[in-house]
Design an enzyme around this catalytic site. Structure first.
Site, PDB file in Angstrom:
ATOM      1  N   TYR A 255     -22.859  -4.147 -20.520  1.00  0.00           N
ATOM      2  CA  TYR A 255     -21.771  -3.907 -19.560  1.00  0.00           C
ATOM      3  C   TYR A 255     -22.292  -4.018 -18.118  1.00  0.00           C
ATOM      4  CZ  TYR A 255     -17.076  -2.497 -18.308  1.00  0.00           C
ATOM      5  OH  TYR A 255     -15.797  -2.487 -17.819  1.00  0.00           O
ATOM      6  N   LYS A 262     -17.060   0.109 -12.244  1.00  0.00           N
ATOM      7  CA  LYS A 262     -16.059   1.023 -12.830  1.00  0.00           C
ATOM      8  C   LYS A 262     -16.319   2.470 -12.388  1.00  0.00           C
ATOM      9  CE  LYS A 262     -13.674  -2.004 -15.311  1.00  0.00           C
ATOM     10  NZ  LYS A 262     -12.428  -2.571 -14.755  1.00  0.00           N
TER      11      LYS A 262
HETATM   12  N1  LIG Z   1     -10.914  -5.603 -22.782  1.00  0.00           N
HETATM   13  C1  LIG Z   1     -11.558  -4.460 -22.773  1.00  0.00           C
HETATM   14  O1  LIG Z   1     -12.275  -4.117 -23.726  1.00  0.00           O
HETATM   15  C2  LIG Z   1     -11.390  -3.512 -21.622  1.00  0.00           C
HETATM   16  C3  LIG Z   1     -11.732  -2.160 -21.807  1.00  0.00           C
HETATM   17  C4  LIG Z   1     -11.581  -1.293 -20.729  1.00  0.00           C
HETATM   18  C5  LIG Z   1     -11.144  -1.776 -19.512  1.00  0.00           C
HETATM   19  N2  LIG Z   1     -10.818  -3.108 -19.374  1.00  0.00           N
HETATM   20  C6  LIG Z   1     -10.335  -3.555 -18.062  1.00  0.00           C
HETATM   21  O2  LIG Z   1      -8.992  -3.943 -18.184  1.00  0.00           O
HETATM   22  C7  LIG Z   1      -8.661  -4.818 -17.116  1.00  0.00           C
HETATM   23  C8  LIG Z   1      -7.903  -6.015 -17.658  1.00  0.00           C
HETATM   24  O3  LIG Z   1      -8.744  -6.825 -18.459  1.00  0.00           O
HETATM   25  P1  LIG Z   1      -8.313  -7.383 -19.883  1.00  0.00           P
HETATM   26  O4  LIG Z   1      -9.329  -6.899 -20.842  1.00  0.00           O
HETATM   27  O5  LIG Z   1      -6.878  -7.165 -20.131  1.00  0.00           O
HETATM   28  O6  LIG Z   1      -8.620  -8.952 -19.739  1.00  0.00           O
HETATM   29  P2  LIG Z   1      -7.701 -10.158 -19.198  1.00  0.00           P
HETATM   30  O7  LIG Z   1      -8.645 -11.303 -19.092  1.00  0.00           O
HETATM   31  O8  LIG Z   1      -6.507 -10.328 -20.021  1.00  0.00           O
HETATM   32  O9  LIG Z   1      -7.271  -9.647 -17.756  1.00  0.00           O
HETATM   33  C9  LIG Z   1      -8.125  -9.746 -16.639  1.00  0.00           C
HETATM   34  C10 LIG Z   1      -7.252 -10.194 -15.506  1.00  0.00           C
HETATM   35  O10 LIG Z   1      -7.986 -10.205 -14.287  1.00  0.00           O
HETATM   36  C11 LIG Z   1      -7.431 -11.240 -13.533  1.00  0.00           C
HETATM   37  N3  LIG Z   1      -8.268 -11.636 -12.416  1.00  0.00           N
HETATM   38  C12 LIG Z   1      -9.587 -11.950 -12.402  1.00  0.00           C
HETATM   39  N4  LIG Z   1      -9.938 -12.359 -11.165  1.00  0.00           N
HETATM   40  C13 LIG Z   1      -8.819 -12.293 -10.394  1.00  0.00           C
HETATM   41  C14 LIG Z   1      -8.517 -12.592  -9.055  1.00  0.00           C
HETATM   42  N5  LIG Z   1      -9.446 -13.086  -8.218  1.00  0.00           N
HETATM   43  N6  LIG Z   1      -7.270 -12.385  -8.582  1.00  0.00           N
HETATM   44  C15 LIG Z   1      -6.301 -11.909  -9.400  1.00  0.00           C
HETATM   45  N7  LIG Z   1      -6.512 -11.626 -10.697  1.00  0.00           N
HETATM   46  C16 LIG Z   1      -7.758 -11.825 -11.183  1.00  0.00           C
HETATM   47  C17 LIG Z   1      -7.280 -12.361 -14.544  1.00  0.00           C
HETATM   48  O11 LIG Z   1      -6.417 -13.376 -14.054  1.00  0.00           O
HETATM   49  C18 LIG Z   1      -6.716 -11.611 -15.722  1.00  0.00           C
HETATM   50  O12 LIG Z   1      -5.302 -11.603 -15.672  1.00  0.00           O
HETATM   51  C19 LIG Z   1      -9.973  -5.147 -16.414  1.00  0.00           C
HETATM   52  O13 LIG Z   1     -10.111  -4.285 -15.305  1.00  0.00           O
HETATM   53  C20 LIG Z   1     -11.013  -4.768 -17.456  1.00  0.00           C
HETATM   54  O14 LIG Z   1     -12.264  -4.448 -16.903  1.00  0.00           O
HETATM   55  C21 LIG Z   1     -10.943  -3.975 -20.405  1.00  0.00           C
END
Ligand SMILES: NC(=O)c1ccc[n+]([C@@H]2O[C@H](COP(=O)([O-])OP(=O)(O)OC[C@H]3O[C@@H](n4cnc5c(N)ncnc54)[C@H](O)[C@@H]3O)[C@@H](O)[C@H]2O)c1
Length: 354
Positions: A255, A262
């Site tokens: 990570y 985070k």
């Molecule tokens: N997937 C997991 O296991 C998990 C767990 C905990 C937290 N998260 C967090 O959840 C959030 C969403 O991620 P996800 O897992 O749904 O993946 P995802 O890829 O579906 O979403 C990530 C989003 O970030 C956007 N993004 C990246 N750079 C950008 C920019 N410059 N401008 C605008 N948008 C931008 C992407 O377009 C995408 O829509 C993130 O903050 C991630 O760290 C994910």
């Protein structure tokens, strides 16, 4: 590549592409109901998974083609599992749950971070909409637009705009539009994060100044700026959400620098909650367990993280984007008006176990 068989899908080499020793890119195809899945792997270890021509996962960390195929096939198996479970393979258009109690009726909010129907932001948007809220939706660029548009359509989103947080003025334009159209805002879901590959996949001790700055900028500062732009629109209060992860608290393998970002994000939540609380604006971090999304495909050995989460969590279950969505929507309800500054774990209890 005879061992490249899947227990769940019957992968066949795509005859339209050269396969074998001399081939540069190898492609394998399989069908799942009416969906066509394709995996391509390059000799240098890059791999893609596409569903009906749409990329749903991309890996570029494996050392060679063989490892790339193994890793991307695992992601494909997860995809099959998830879609079998939710039965979405049978649907042609995304559907929202049919909820009778419109507990968020009259509320209007902005959802940032929908990339596709695996996105956590999509899980949130579905839940908010199903409970009666109106949602504005953004897409990161033209390439993403065609995947996000049908989802925005299903949400009946009255505002659908581009937002790349690296593009000067785009965030302001979204909030200007909201002010013009709605004149108010009740919630914001910030569900975006980004770290350059070299920064994310290297040790924290080696991270470059630029890698650090970009990671913090996109993954943390943009939440501060959204709060800043939302504040004047939340005249009668509101709720701001961002997505965090357990790697902020504990060292989670692979990570890396995102854990640092985070941690800053969760701290930001507390400061914003303190500053905006007197205006009735509540601020939360939501901390879901691991979910197989596009962003997660940038984390090496993500499959091992999923297996560990399932085995260790008291609930013995992985979370879904719908689990995250409904819990987030609950916190936007007036009934949750005295809860603020939280990092809410939606992880089947994983974080309480040693
Ligand atoms: N997937 C997991 O296991 C998990 C767990 C905990 C937290 N998260 C967090 O959840 C959030 C969403 O991620 P996800 O897992 O749904 O993946 P995802 O890829 O579906 O979403 C990530 C989003 O970030 C956007 N993004 C990246 N750079 C950008 C920019 N410059 N401008 C605008 N948008 C931008 C992407 O377009 C995408 O829509 C993130 O903050 C991630 O760290 C994910």
């Amino acid at each position: 590549m005879a061992e490249m068989d899947s227990t769940t899908l019957d992968w066949k080499a795509d005859e339209a592409l050269a396969v074998g020793k001399g081939a540069t890119i190898q492609q394998f195809v399989a069908t799942l109901g009416s969906d066509k899945l394709a995996i391509d792997v390059a000799p240098w270890g890059e791999g893609h998974l596409k569903v009906n021509g749409r990329e749903v996962a991309h890996i570029d960390y494996p050392k060679d083609r063989r490892q790339a195929f193994r890793e991307i096939k695992k992601i494909a198996d997860r995809y099959v599992e998830m879609h079998m479970a939710t039965n979405t393979t049978k649907k042609t258009t995304p559907a929202l749950p049919n909820v009778k109690a419109k507990l968020l009726e009259g509320k209007r909010g902005l959802i940032v971070g929908i990339a596709n129907e695996n996105s956590i932001a999509w899980g949130c948007a579905k839940a908010f909409r199903a409970l009666g809220a109106e949602v504005a939706v953004t897409y990161v660029n033209d390439k993403a637009k065609k995947f996000v548009e049908p989802l925005a359509h299903a949400l009946e989103a009255p505002i659908f705009m581009p937002l790349d947080v690296n593009e000067p003025g785009q965030m302001e334009a979204v909030f200007d539009k909201i002010e013009k159209e709605w004149g108010k805002l009740d919630f914001v879901v910030h569900s975006i994060a980004f770290s350059p590959k070299e920064a994310l996949q290297g040790r924290v001790v080696d991270v470059s100044r630029e890698g650090f700055a970009t990671t913090m900028d996109v993954s943390c500062w943009t939440f501060i700026r959204m709060a800043h732009l939302a504040e004047p629109l939340m005249r009668k209060g509101g709720t701001l959400f961002t997505m965090s992860y357990y790697g902020s608290q504990m060292v989670v393998k692979n990570y890396n620098i995102m854990g640092v970002a985070k941690a800053a994000l969760e701290c930001t939540v507390r400061y914003l909650a303190a500053e905006l609380g007197p205006k009735g604006i509540r601020v939360h971090a939501i901390s879901p367990g691991p979910l197989a999304t596009r962003a997660a495909s940038g984390i090496p050995e993500f499959d091992a993280l999923l297996d560990k989460a399932k085995a260790k969590a008291p609930a013995r279950s992985l979370v879904s984007i719908d689990d995250v969505g409904v819990a987030t929507a609950f916190l936007a309800h007036d009934a949750a008006r005295l809860i603020t500054g939280e990092t809410l774990y939606i992880d089947g209890g994983y974080h309480i176990i040693d």
